[in-house]
Structures are given as structure tokens and as C-alpha cells.
Design a protein around this motif. Sequence first.
Motif, PDB file in Angstrom:
ATOM      1  N   THR A   1       2.799  15.683  -1.784  1.00  0.00           N
ATOM      2  CA  THR A   1       1.687  14.754  -1.617  1.00  0.00           C
ATOM      3  C   THR A   1       2.106  13.594  -0.723  1.00  0.00           C
ATOM      4  O   THR A   1       3.248  13.148  -0.771  1.00  0.00           O
ATOM      5  N   LEU A   2       1.161  13.138   0.100  1.00  0.00           N
ATOM      6  CA  LEU A   2       1.369  11.982   0.970  1.00  0.00           C
ATOM      7  C   LEU A   2       0.358  10.904   0.597  1.00  0.00           C
ATOM      8  O   LEU A   2      -0.820  11.198   0.329  1.00  0.00           O
ATOM      9  N   TRP A   3       0.836   9.654   0.591  1.00  0.00           N
ATOM     10  CA  TRP A   3      -0.013   8.509   0.296  1.00  0.00           C
ATOM     11  C   TRP A   3       0.103   7.479   1.419  1.00  0.00           C
ATOM     12  O   TRP A   3       1.168   7.323   2.030  1.00  0.00           O
ATOM     13  N   ASN A   4      -0.969   6.760   1.651  1.00  0.00           N
ATOM     14  CA  ASN A   4      -0.878   5.573   2.488  1.00  0.00           C
ATOM     15  C   ASN A   4      -0.111   4.484   1.742  1.00  0.00           C
ATOM     16  O   ASN A   4       0.020   4.524   0.519  1.00  0.00           O
ATOM     17  N   SER A   5       0.368   3.512   2.496  1.00  0.00           N
ATOM     18  CA  SER A   5       1.071   2.379   1.911  1.00  0.00           C
ATOM     19  C   SER A   5       0.197   1.140   1.994  1.00  0.00           C
ATOM     20  O   SER A   5      -0.378   0.837   3.048  1.00  0.00           O
ATOM     21  N   GLU A   6       0.073   0.439   0.864  1.00  0.00           N
ATOM     22  CA  GLU A   6      -0.646  -0.819   0.828  1.00  0.00           C
ATOM     23  C   GLU A   6       0.248  -1.863   0.180  1.00  0.00           C
ATOM     24  O   GLU A   6       0.548  -1.776  -1.009  1.00  0.00           O
ATOM     25  N   SER A   7       0.710  -2.803   0.995  1.00  0.00           N
ATOM     26  CA  SER A   7       1.644  -3.845   0.536  1.00  0.00           C
ATOM     27  C   SER A   7       2.903  -3.228  -0.061  1.00  0.00           C
ATOM     28  O   SER A   7       3.444  -3.720  -1.051  1.00  0.00           O
TER      29      SER A   7
ATOM     30  N   ILE B   1       3.259  -0.342  -1.586  1.00  0.00           N
ATOM     31  CA  ILE B   1       3.018   0.453  -2.782  1.00  0.00           C
ATOM     32  C   ILE B   1       2.118   1.625  -2.399  1.00  0.00           C
ATOM     33  O   ILE B   1       1.207   1.459  -1.572  1.00  0.00           O
ATOM     34  N   PRO B   2       2.313   2.829  -2.975  1.00  0.00           N
ATOM     35  CA  PRO B   2       1.418   3.952  -2.658  1.00  0.00           C
ATOM     36  C   PRO B   2      -0.024   3.606  -2.986  1.00  0.00           C
ATOM     37  O   PRO B   2      -0.316   2.976  -4.014  1.00  0.00           O
ATOM     38  N   SER B   3      -0.934   4.032  -2.099  1.00  0.00           N
ATOM     39  CA  SER B   3      -2.355   3.773  -2.344  1.00  0.00           C
ATOM     40  C   SER B   3      -3.111   5.097  -2.374  1.00  0.00           C
ATOM     41  O   SER B   3      -2.836   5.937  -3.232  1.00  0.00           O
ATOM     42  N   ASP B   4      -4.033   5.338  -1.434  1.00  0.00           N
ATOM     43  CA  ASP B   4      -4.845   6.543  -1.481  1.00  0.00           C
ATOM     44  C   ASP B   4      -4.082   7.752  -0.949  1.00  0.00           C
ATOM     45  O   ASP B   4      -3.242   7.643  -0.065  1.00  0.00           O
ATOM     46  N   ILE B   5      -4.403   8.924  -1.512  1.00  0.00           N
ATOM     47  CA  ILE B   5      -3.787  10.182  -1.073  1.00  0.00           C
ATOM     48  C   ILE B   5      -4.355  10.572   0.284  1.00  0.00           C
ATOM     49  O   ILE B   5      -5.574  10.576   0.481  1.00  0.00           O
ATOM     50  N   ILE B   6      -3.477  10.898   1.226  1.00  0.00           N
ATOM     51  CA  ILE B   6      -3.929  11.337   2.544  1.00  0.00           C
ATOM     52  C   ILE B   6      -3.688  12.822   2.765  1.00  0.00           C
ATOM     53  O   ILE B   6      -4.200  13.400   3.721  1.00  0.00           O
TER      54      ILE B   6
ATOM     55  N   TRP C   1       1.234   2.647 -10.412  1.00  0.00           N
ATOM     56  CA  TRP C   1       2.525   2.818  -9.762  1.00  0.00           C
ATOM     57  C   TRP C   1       3.523   1.761 -10.218  1.00  0.00           C
ATOM     58  O   TRP C   1       3.193   0.593 -10.356  1.00  0.00           O
ATOM     59  N   ASN C   2       4.761   2.227 -10.437  1.00  0.00           N
ATOM     60  CA  ASN C   2       5.870   1.351 -10.803  1.00  0.00           C
ATOM     61  C   ASN C   2       7.081   1.692  -9.937  1.00  0.00           C
ATOM     62  O   ASN C   2       7.314   2.859  -9.603  1.00  0.00           O
ATOM     63  N   GLN C   3       7.863   0.673  -9.597  1.00  0.00           N
ATOM     64  CA  GLN C   3       9.102   0.920  -8.870  1.00  0.00           C
ATOM     65  C   GLN C   3      10.111   1.577  -9.797  1.00  0.00           C
ATOM     66  O   GLN C   3      10.238   1.199 -10.965  1.00  0.00           O
ATOM     67  N   SER C   4      10.810   2.567  -9.288  1.00  0.00           N
ATOM     68  CA  SER C   4      11.841   3.234 -10.084  1.00  0.00           C
ATOM     69  C   SER C   4      12.923   2.224 -10.435  1.00  0.00           C
ATOM     70  O   SER C   4      13.572   1.666  -9.559  1.00  0.00           O
ATOM     71  N   ASN C   5      13.111   1.981 -11.732  1.00  0.00           N
ATOM     72  CA  ASN C   5      13.971   0.853 -12.110  1.00  0.00           C
ATOM     73  C   ASN C   5      14.713   1.053 -13.413  1.00  0.00           C
ATOM     74  O   ASN C   5      15.184   0.088 -14.006  1.00  0.00           O
ATOM     75  N   CYS C   6      14.833   2.283 -13.917  1.00  0.00           N
ATOM     76  CA  CYS C   6      15.602   2.443 -15.143  1.00  0.00           C
ATOM     77  C   CYS C   6      17.079   2.141 -14.870  1.00  0.00           C
ATOM     78  O   CYS C   6      17.520   2.120 -13.723  1.00  0.00           O
TER      79      CYS C   6
END
Length: 615
Positions: A432-438, A440-445, A511-516
Motif C-alpha cells: 500500500t502507498l499513502w500520501n504524506s501530510e505533515s 504522517i501517512p494520509s490518504d491511500i494512493i 497512525w502512530n510512530q513506531s516507538n516501542c
Amino acid sequence: MIYILHQTIVPMNRLIIVLILICQISVAQEFVNPLIYNSQIPQSFQRSAFESNTAIDLPFYDDFSDYLVYPKSSHWLDSDVFVNRNYPINPLNIGVATFDGLDSAGRPRNLASETVHGPSDYLTSRPVDLSTLSEVYLSFYLQSTGIGNEPEYNDLFMLECLDTALVWQTVWDTTGYSLSDFEKINITLTDNAFLHDSFQFRFHNEATLSGNFDHWHIDNVLLTDDLSLSNDIEDLAFVYETSQMLNFYTSIPWTHFDQNRAAYMASTMDTWVRNNYSTTQSVDYAYDIYTQDNNLIFHYPSTGPSRNDEIPAFQTDNFSYSDDSPTAITVGVSAFPSTSTGLKSNSFTIVQSLATDDNDLFITNDTLKYVQHFDNYYALDDGSAEASYGINVEGGMVAMLFNISEYDTLKAVQIHFEENYEDSDGLAFSITLWNSESGIPSDIIYQSQIFYPQYIDVKNGFYEYVLESPISVSGSVFIGWEQYYDEIINVGLDKNIINNDRMFYNLGAGWNQSNCADCDGTWMIRPVFGSLTTSTIDNVLTTSFGVFPNPASTSVCIEFEEPHTLSIFTLSGKLVYKKFSDSRHNIDLQSFSKGIYILEIQSDYKKHRKKLVVQ
């Protein structure tokens, strides 16, 4: 499978861990798992056993700095340990020998159960004639864990010596303990039982044998009759394999780089060295770049043969030329010359060198070679997995940010999956590909057909998933997958390069940044442009088939232009529909339960898959 919840497992009885984690597995979250295999060992490059027991002279020394994978035959007789630059933390110099629970090919020694335990790796010296000596000194440096898996209390690491009766005697050992700095172990041999003409020594470990567990790393192995040499720790050396000259990436397509160097070329190159002297040392540094034909094309510094820096003695951190030197090592856009021949790939060898006053025995770690590849993909990882990563939610998504300066067509995505104790080869997902908004992943393209994890039996193998509909991209784009099971898909996690600010996951609530705690690293996902790597292309049709409506509720129409067989599976793999057709299927869905199904077209020995959502 051993799951790690938000941190590397602090080793204890693995059976207890498995029982605890079974109770916790329903919790939606990120997981980082230790590896079962060592995919950094190329299966086509297995060192054969050595027949010769030719003796070698003193001093016997190996710092594992000028070679990789298997121990060198000039010093060692077997090939169990893994010589690498990836697993140690704060090594004395670049390169260590790593002991684990794997065989020489990087495979588990025993998969009978997850907790099976016993003897594992040996590292055995060639014979050395000590018959004329009354005292010799044997030393080495040892680190537990590194960035690998921590040895437990029942794991052993030992040093054994061969006596005159040709019996191996343990002269030093330790049980497992938590991560530590490298510690020097000194052994003085005065017993006549060891001072004979066929003396040998060997290192050996006992570990969990079902995977890449219980890591010990050794360095600077020395056997000598010279006490002053045994006490000599004065060495200044490279410690990490770094010559990255690109911004963020370890590799990008050559055509992209050649057309927009300013966007991709780093202004400085960081390099780490360690001063093992007790005082600050004055050191001359330089680097050279060579073409594939070994022609010198660039020298740094431009004003002379080398630059001089004052390197302080090691305290707690290595010396960084970017952070600790008044002047960083610069990189120019002209370091890699332009081409006019339409090259699709290119590579250059960067050779860094230090001029030191070290003992001649220690000079091999004063040179560091790195090959900068430009191929058909973008890579944020270094190609080596030290762990695996996944999430455990049906419909969960992971996405990693790539910045594509050149407008081009994305044709495939390479992914390195790790084959863990319970593999994930039957778990469906869509690239899957998403646009970037600020950021962060946004809408699926874009979303691909259904794929499954594949494992490639070559060094650090990436499987190339070819998109049935190539898509034009540029700028910031997130690339990852949506998964259709609540089981973990184990993507390789490179723990030597940190890109967590580019890595996001979605468990259904945003969406969350991977941070464990143990998630630091880079997922091994690479977008592919230009020519494909045909040797790894799946047997999948390049023409698509139509599914409408999708999602559907009462009926669905499926169209394909060639004679074919259509099969419909549930996510658990149960076949619920199968029929041959020349073109079209009209399927009544009223007997189908709500959920996600996998559509599979089989035509002329080729397959094509899509998902169908029944509402």
C-alpha cells in the motif's frame, strides 16, 4: 515463536516467557522478535571443513577486522561462528566473532522445540608449538548480547585448551549475564600439560538451539610468549562500518542520483574511531574513492595527503568525526562522477585510512572499505536484519516514508521477511502507498493485489513484489502494507540504522510512530524503479482483473480477459468457491458471511490475487 513486547526479552526461562506471552498476544501492539535464522550468511558461500592441521607461529592474533562471515583458515579450523560488524556495541575495533545457537549455515541446530538447549559453536585454533616455552599468555575480549539476544543463566561460554593427552580442558568459563562493555580476559598458561608441540585452544558456547539466540562476541584474540605484547592495548581503530555519503539512504537508483545530486548527496560523512591508548593521539585521516574498474577518482582532503585530528582516549563513547571534531569530514557532489552512457546502476568503493603508531599486529583495523551501490531501489536499511518486526491486528497497517526527488514509475517493492519459528508465509497482505501530510501517512494512493511473505535463500534476501499496475510517484510517499490477519508478518528490522521518525503503524485507531522500547531501527522495505530483478519475480500475471462492486453485499462481477479458474478463499485458507470461465463470473454473495476474502485467478500456470470485501 518468541514475541517481544515493547522491549528485548530480558532472558529467563523461555518456557515461562512463552506461557506469559500466550496470555498477552491478544493485546494489539508492536512486536520485535529475535531471529530464528541468520540471513546474513549467503547460502552459496559456505566454507568447507579444513583437513590440514598445519601449525602456526607465535604470536597468534586475530581481531576479525579484515574479513567477514567465516573465520579465516590461516588461524582457525572450523566455521561455526559468525564474523560480522553488526552485532557488537562499542567494540574495540571493527569486527567480532559471534557465538549463537545456529550452525555454520546460519540455521537453527535443533528445531525439536523452542527451548531445546545444548552445545553449539566452536572456534578452534590451528596447532601451535609451545614445547620450548615455560609460560605463555592467552587473552581475548568478551561482550554479552550486543544488539542481539541476551544469554541466560544456563547458557555457557568457555575457553578450552588441548593437553598432552589430547583432552580438552576447560581453563575459563562464565554463565550468561546481561549486556556489558567488552571485558578483557587474561589467562597465563604454565602447566606443562599445555606446553607441548600440538597445543590448541578453542572457544565454545552452550545455548538455546532453536534460533539465533544467546549471543556472545569476542575480539582481539592473542596468544603470545611476550608479556609486554600481552599487556599492549595501544590501538586506534575504526569501529563501525560507515561511509554513508548519501542523505538518509544507503542506496538509490543511479539515474535519480545522477540527475539530482544536490537532493541526495550528504554534505558530511560521519566516521567513528576508538582510541584504546590511555592518552590523546594525533592521527592522520584520509579517504579515497575508486570506480568499479579500481580507478582512483576522488581523494580527501583536497589540500594534501591527509588531515590531522586529536583523538581523545576512549571513556564511554567512540570518537565521531561529525560530533567530536572541530571540522567534519566533507563530501562533495563531484565525489561520484556523472555519466553520459545511460547507466542503470553503478558502484564505488570508499577506502578510509588512519595513519597511527600502532603495533604492526594491530594495523589491519586502520583501513575501512565500503562499497556505495546505486541500483534500481531506494534503501534506508543497511541490508542486515538483527531482529524482526510486526503488528498483530487484522487490517493493521505499517508505512515507511521515502522522499523521491525524481518523478518516476514505481514498479515493485522489495521486502525482506524473516522466517521465524512459526513462519508467516500464508498470511495475506497488500502493498500500500499513502500520501504524506505533515510527515504522517494520509490518504491511500495505491493498493496492490494480495501477496504473501516469501523467503529468499541468499544473503539478506529481498523478495521483489511486482505491482500489477505500476504507479508514477514523486515527492514524499509512504510505502508499506495492510495485513488481513491478526498474526505477525515478520519484516526484517535493521537495528544499526535508526529511522523511526519515518516509520508509522496503524492498529485501527490512527497512525502512530513506531516507538516501542526495542523498535529502534529500520524496516527492510525498498521501492523499486527501472528494471526489475527478474530472478525474484513471482509467477503473477501482469494484466489485472476487474472486481465490481468491491466492497460488495449481494453480488459481485469478476472479469478477466483469458480462460482461467477463479478460486475464492477465506482468510483462514478455506476454499469457498471455484469455477472455470473464459471471461466473466457473476457470483451471488448472499450465502457469504461478512468479511474479507481472497480472489485468486489461475491462468497458464500464473496467478493473480485481489481481496474482496463482503459487507
